[in-house]
Scaffold this active site. Structure first.
Site, PDB file in Angstrom:
ATOM      1  CE  LYS A 148      61.755  -9.326  26.993  1.00  0.00           C
ATOM      2  NZ  LYS A 148      60.764  -8.479  27.717  1.00  0.00           N
TER       3      LYS A 148
ATOM      4  CD  GLU B  86      56.663  -5.752  29.252  1.00  0.00           C
ATOM      5  OE1 GLU B  86      55.645  -5.250  29.772  1.00  0.00           O
ATOM      6  OE2 GLU B  86      57.754  -5.829  29.851  1.00  0.00           O
TER       7      GLU B  86
ATOM      8  CD  GLU C  72      57.796 -11.688  33.798  1.00  0.00           C
ATOM      9  OE1 GLU C  72      58.191 -11.134  32.753  1.00  0.00           O
ATOM     10  OE2 GLU C  72      58.076 -11.274  34.937  1.00  0.00           O
TER      11      GLU C  72
HETATM   12  O1  KIV Z   1      63.265  -7.211  31.262  1.00  0.00           O
HETATM   13  C1  KIV Z   1      63.537  -8.393  31.416  1.00  0.00           C
HETATM   14  O2  KIV Z   1      64.613  -8.762  31.909  1.00  0.00           O
HETATM   15  C2  KIV Z   1      62.546  -9.375  31.010  1.00  0.00           C
HETATM   16  C3  KIV Z   1      62.782 -10.793  31.415  1.00  0.00           C
HETATM   17  C4  KIV Z   1      62.486 -10.960  32.845  1.00  0.00           C
HETATM   18  C5  KIV Z   1      62.006 -11.743  30.584  1.00  0.00           C
HETATM   19  O3  KIV Z   1      61.584  -9.044  30.405  1.00  0.00           O
END
Ligand code: KIV
Length: 262
Positions: A112, A114, A181
């Site tokens: 993931k 950002e 988010e």
């Molecule tokens: O770091 C995290 O836990 C996240 C979630 C809140 C989506 O990015």
């Protein structure tokens, strides 16, 4: 539950079914969450706040994420394991590839990141090398200082249109999932209806393909619980039952309700 892959999530979207995702940071909680049927586990950089006690996610290092990814990989069963790239992993495509490689070797099955459209090149290179990517948009906590706090994003129509265009660019570059988010619920619905890949929401309303929460919020042990979160342990008699209640509420679209949405 069968082993969850990106294809499973895509099939659920096409069938109009929702799926649940939860953060996990160690083997024991990962095992319990997996056993309740939660489809995706995320080793999030939220660990900086809920495990390490920082006020933001910025101090979290690649080594931190890597350590917790190894722990979760040992405990989880059929859930898909996603791991977060920490603050500043995106300074160059080369660094992105190297850091993602470290997390995939630690047991991650998806990365993931950002960012917005400017991440497209990095995502293209990652997917070319076989690394599935979830692009995290909207309120991206690594940019908290630029936003001036944890604020809802995409409230006006030009911001919403820009976010949609950016999401399209990232999907075109190869992103398998978009995570939104803290955006208005109507924007979550538009993203779900427009994008061919699954859209996961946290504070993005009920009309997205999947929901994610931080485990500590589900168990009511976070120092501060955001509006979009719900303590499921308050109405359950064990941690497993709380995870199960969360999973069930997502599957039946009883969570999030309007009080948890913007
Ligand atoms: O770091 C995290 O836990 C996240 C979630 C809140 C989506 O990015």
């Amino acid at each position: 539950m069968k082993t969850v892959t990106t294809r499973t999530l895509q099939a659920l979207k096409h069938a109009g079914e929702t799926f649940s995702c939860l953060t996990a940071y160690d083997a024991s909680f990962a095992r319990i969450a997996s056993q309740t049927g939660i489809e995706v586990l995320l080793v999030g950089d939220s660990l900086g706040m809920v495990l390490q006690g920082h006020s933001t996610t910025l101090p979290v290092t690649l080594d931190d994420i890597c350590y917790h990814t190894r722990c979760v990989a040992r405990g989880k069963e059929k859930s898909l394991l996603m791991a977060d790239l920490p603050f500043m992993s995106n300074t160059s495509t080369e660094r992105l590839l190297q850091d993602a490689g470290v997390l995939m070797r630690a047991g991650a099955e998806m990365i993931k990141i950002e960012g917005e459209a400017w991440l497209a090149e990095g995502i293209r290179e990652l997917t070319r090398r076989g690394v599935p990517v979830c692009a995290h948009m909207g309120l991206t906590p690594q940019s908290v200082h630029q936003f001036g706090g944890y604020r809802v994003q995409g409230r006006n129509s030009s911001q919403a249109e820009q976010m949609l265009a950016d999401a399209r660019a990232l999907v075109d570059a190869g992103a398998s999932i978009i995570l939104l988010e803290c955006v208005p619920a109507h924007l979550g619905r538009i993203m779900r209806d427009t994008l061919e890949v699954p859209v996961i929401g946290i504070g993005a309303g009920v009309e997205v393909d999947g929901q994610i929460l931080v485990m500590h919020d589900v168990l009511g042990v976070s120092p501060r619980s955001p509006r979009f979160a719900k303590n499921f342990l308050a109405e359950s008699d064990s941690i497993a039952a709380a995870f199960g209640a969360y999973h069930e509420a997502v599957k039946t679209r009883r969570f999030p309700s309007e009080e948890h949405s913007f």
